[in-house]
Design an enzyme around this catalytic site. Structure first.
Site, PDB file in Angstrom:
ATOM      1  N   HIS A  21      44.780  43.733  36.286  1.00 15.32           N
ATOM      2  CA  HIS A  21      43.605  44.493  36.730  1.00 15.32           C
ATOM      3  C   HIS A  21      43.909  45.043  38.118  1.00 15.32           C
ATOM      4  O   HIS A  21      44.413  44.329  38.983  1.00 15.32           O
ATOM      5  CB  HIS A  21      42.384  43.554  36.787  1.00 15.32           C
ATOM      6  CG  HIS A  21      41.172  44.181  37.425  1.00 15.32           C
ATOM      7  ND1 HIS A  21      40.746  43.873  38.691  1.00 15.32           N
ATOM      8  CD2 HIS A  21      40.309  45.114  36.951  1.00 15.32           C
ATOM      9  CE1 HIS A  21      39.653  44.577  38.968  1.00 15.32           C
ATOM     10  NE2 HIS A  21      39.371  45.334  37.928  1.00 15.32           N
TER      11      HIS A  21
ATOM     12  N   HIS B 126      41.660  52.000  45.096  1.00 11.01           N
ATOM     13  CA  HIS B 126      40.408  51.464  44.564  1.00 11.01           C
ATOM     14  C   HIS B 126      39.280  52.305  45.149  1.00 11.01           C
ATOM     15  O   HIS B 126      38.989  52.217  46.331  1.00 11.01           O
ATOM     16  CB  HIS B 126      40.263  49.984  44.949  1.00 11.01           C
ATOM     17  CG  HIS B 126      39.247  49.270  44.125  1.00 11.01           C
ATOM     18  ND1 HIS B 126      38.684  48.080  44.485  1.00 11.01           N
ATOM     19  CD2 HIS B 126      38.679  49.595  42.931  1.00 11.01           C
ATOM     20  CE1 HIS B 126      37.827  47.695  43.561  1.00 11.01           C
ATOM     21  NE2 HIS B 126      37.811  48.601  42.615  1.00 11.01           N
TER      22      HIS B 126
END
Length: 592
Positions: free
Chosen positions: A123, A169
């Protein structure tokens, strides 16, 4: 005289006393050496076949083991003898490289469709640390690939000029890395640990122009190793064997970017929060309840399917269904959610294989209300589970809920060291560590009236695993003499138990052995298993500390379906899951 006594109290006692072979080892030697002082290669072969269930061992294999043991122990190039003493025999049994607890080869059928396997999944694979402010880099991607991880996730965004593509991110303070750098590193390291396919999941926040640019980058970087399906949607996905040394792209089919309705300030998007398991190595997996994991409601309020899906997060942008055709053409596993509720999302379409993503909390809710629908969906389609959004410190969650329901891609923060990651690493030690583990048949079987396995049903015990913990050794070579205790040798104890379906989970511990670098426990434990196919053996060693928290001294996690019966060496790992050079346990496994 008094001051002399005080000094004596603190005299350091660090001498390492070598423990003698356990009684069971002496008994085995006596039996197979037929009462003699030396064991021949033929006698060793018999021991391996009869006592260790190594049915395929030949006499020449046994001769090779004898030679290796003598070379290692006595450093002699030319041997005057070709047999083992009791100490040689003990040395062989207590060698991680000669007597491992599980095999190191791929042994499962690799010819089933890709969706029939659990896949080692990362992830936010580009993050070096926490989810909010750490650097983005290709280094964690390389590390993951070298460990056998097969699914790499990249979040792709326009750079500040809107002319190039960065990996970061989104809406956090993480510093970006160029997409091309990540792609090149994936190409270079994809197959360093396993020949089986690498899947790149893209979380795409791009305009059609940049999608076209990504298509070009991907095509030019991977060239003929890129798997491009001939049909837009596949009825069944090819097998890991057919896709060896191939790269697969998975993302949502593109939609054309129109305009952003508004953008949020990075800092405003950073919520204050604290992970529930931020202890040195995470709390006990079996102590985590659904309520405890659902203590924040940031995900899936008012929606069973969890609208806060990472891949659904289009930041207030409007789209119309056009897009970059070259980019769309590269997508082998289509992601995304159909409109409607959970029931619609889990519909199995006869002519299409797709991927659905759910957060860990959405999975909890889905399995509580539609458990068998989830399992039926995963028999053909891909289900990816990802950590909830408040795991800012890159912690992880319990992987077993996903696996029990057939989820292939249980996505983990590979930098989030702790007990949950140890379980993940344990699962993927199976099948030679190739990153693909075939799902047990019961997850794939369909009975009368379209019945499938019900993970919530109470099941009978299938088999019992008996585990004996004999002794440990090697810490004096891996740690400084004063690491555990300034003034005396360590006080070690072992914890042994099961991670698996809720009915199988348990942890037990040995007595503490005081002041000993080579503790001898000789304790036996029994573990009844209802679903041994999904069970993992958990092993931890700690050093008892009266005044503070006990010190960590090693851990490992092993798939029970792969355990070799008999007396075996269990090498221990550090908190990151990297093997220590020497610290190990001698254990015996028996299935009854």
């Amino acid at each position: 005289m008094g001051s002399y006594r005080v000094c004596m109290c603190f005299r350091r006692k660090f001498r390492v006393v070598e423990a003698e072979p356990p009684g069971d080892v002496k008994e085995a030697f006596k039996k197979y050496a037929e009462g003699g002082t030396h064991m021949t290669a033929e006698q060793l072969r018999r021991f391996l076949v009869e006592s260790q269930s190594d049915g395929s061992v030949t006499l020449s294999d046994a001769e090779r083991i004898v030679e290796q043991v003598l070379q290692k122990r006595h450093h002699i190039a030319k041997f005057t003898r070709h047999n083992l003493t009791l100490d040689d025999f003990h040395h062989f049994l207590f060698s991680a490289d000669l007597n491992a607890p599980i095999g190191s080869q791929v042994h499962q059928d690799m010819n089933a469709p890709l969706s029939h396997y659990f896949i080692y999944t990362g992830h936010n694979s580009y993050l070096t640390g926490n989810q909010l402010s750490s650097d983005c880099s290709d280094v964690p991607i390389i590390k993951a690939l070298k460990r056998g991880v097969r699914v790499i996730e990249l979040d792709i965004w326009p750079d500040s000029t809107k002319e190039d593509v960065h990996v970061l991110h989104g809406r956090t303070l993480t510093t970006p890395v160029e997409l091309i750098k990540c792609l090149r590193s994936i190409k270079e390291h994809a197959f360093s640990a396993s020949p089986y396919p690498v899947i790149i999941t893209l979380e795409d926040h791009l305009t059609p122009d940049l999608q076209a640019k990504v298509a070009q980058m991907v095509t030019q970087t991977f060239q003929d190793i890129l798997f491009v399906p001939k049909l837009e949607s596949l009825q069944e996905f090819p097998s890991p064997e057919e896709l060896k040394y191939r790269i697969i792209i998975s993302t949502k089919p593109p939609r054309e970017y129109l305009e952003a309705k508004g953008s949020e300030d990075k800092e405003n998007n950073i919520q204050k929060g604290k992970d529930s398991d931020d202890d040195a190595w995470g709390e006990e997996p079996s102590n985590v309840t659904v309520d405890h994991e659902n203590n924040d409601k940031s995900d899936s309020e008012g929606s069973e399917v969890n609208e806060d899906d990472e891949e659904n997060n289009d930041c207030g942008q409007e789209y119309r269904p056009i897009g970059a055709p070259a980019y769309k053409h590269l997508i082998a596993i289509h992601a995304g959610k159909p409109k409607g509720g959970l029931k619609d999302a889990l519909k199995v379409e006869p002519n299409k294989v797709r991927r659905l993503s759910l957060s860990e909390q959405a999975l909890e809710k889905a399995t509580a209300s539609h458990g068998t629908d989830v399992l039926r969906f995963t028999q053909k389609n891909f289900l990816r589970i990802y950590p909830k959004g408040t795991r800012f410190n890159s912690s992880n969650y319990k992987p077993l809920i996903g696996w029990m329901h057939g989820a292939q891609m249980v996505a983990f923060n590979m930098q989030g060291y702790g007990r949950y990651l140890w379980l993940m690493q344990g699962m993927f030690r199976a099948n030679g560590g190739c990153g693909y583990v075939k799902k047990p048949d019961f997850l794939m079987n369909v009975g009368p009236n379209n019945q499938v396995f019900n993970p919530r049903a109470k099941l009978p015990v299938k088999k019992t695993l008996k585990v004996k913990v004999y002794m440990g050794d090697g810490w004096h070579l891996d740690f400084k003499q004063t690491h555990f205790d300034l003034y005396s040798p360590p006080d070690f104890y072992a914890r042994v138990g099961i991670a698996g379906v809720p009915g199988d989970e348990v942890m037990k511990k040995t007595k503490t052995k005081e002041d000993n670098w080579t503790p001898v426990w000789n304790e036996e434990f029994q573990f009844p298993l209802t679903v041994p196919e999904l069970a993992l053996l958990r092993v931890e060693v700690h050093e008892y500390d009266m005044s503070e928290k006990d010190d960590f001294a090693g851990q490992t996690c092993l798939p029970i379906s792969e355990l070799k019966p008999g007396i075996r060496t269990v090498p221990l790992c550090n908190r990151k899951g990297e093997m220590f050079s020497s610290a190990r346990l001698l254990m015996r496994f028996e299935f009854v």
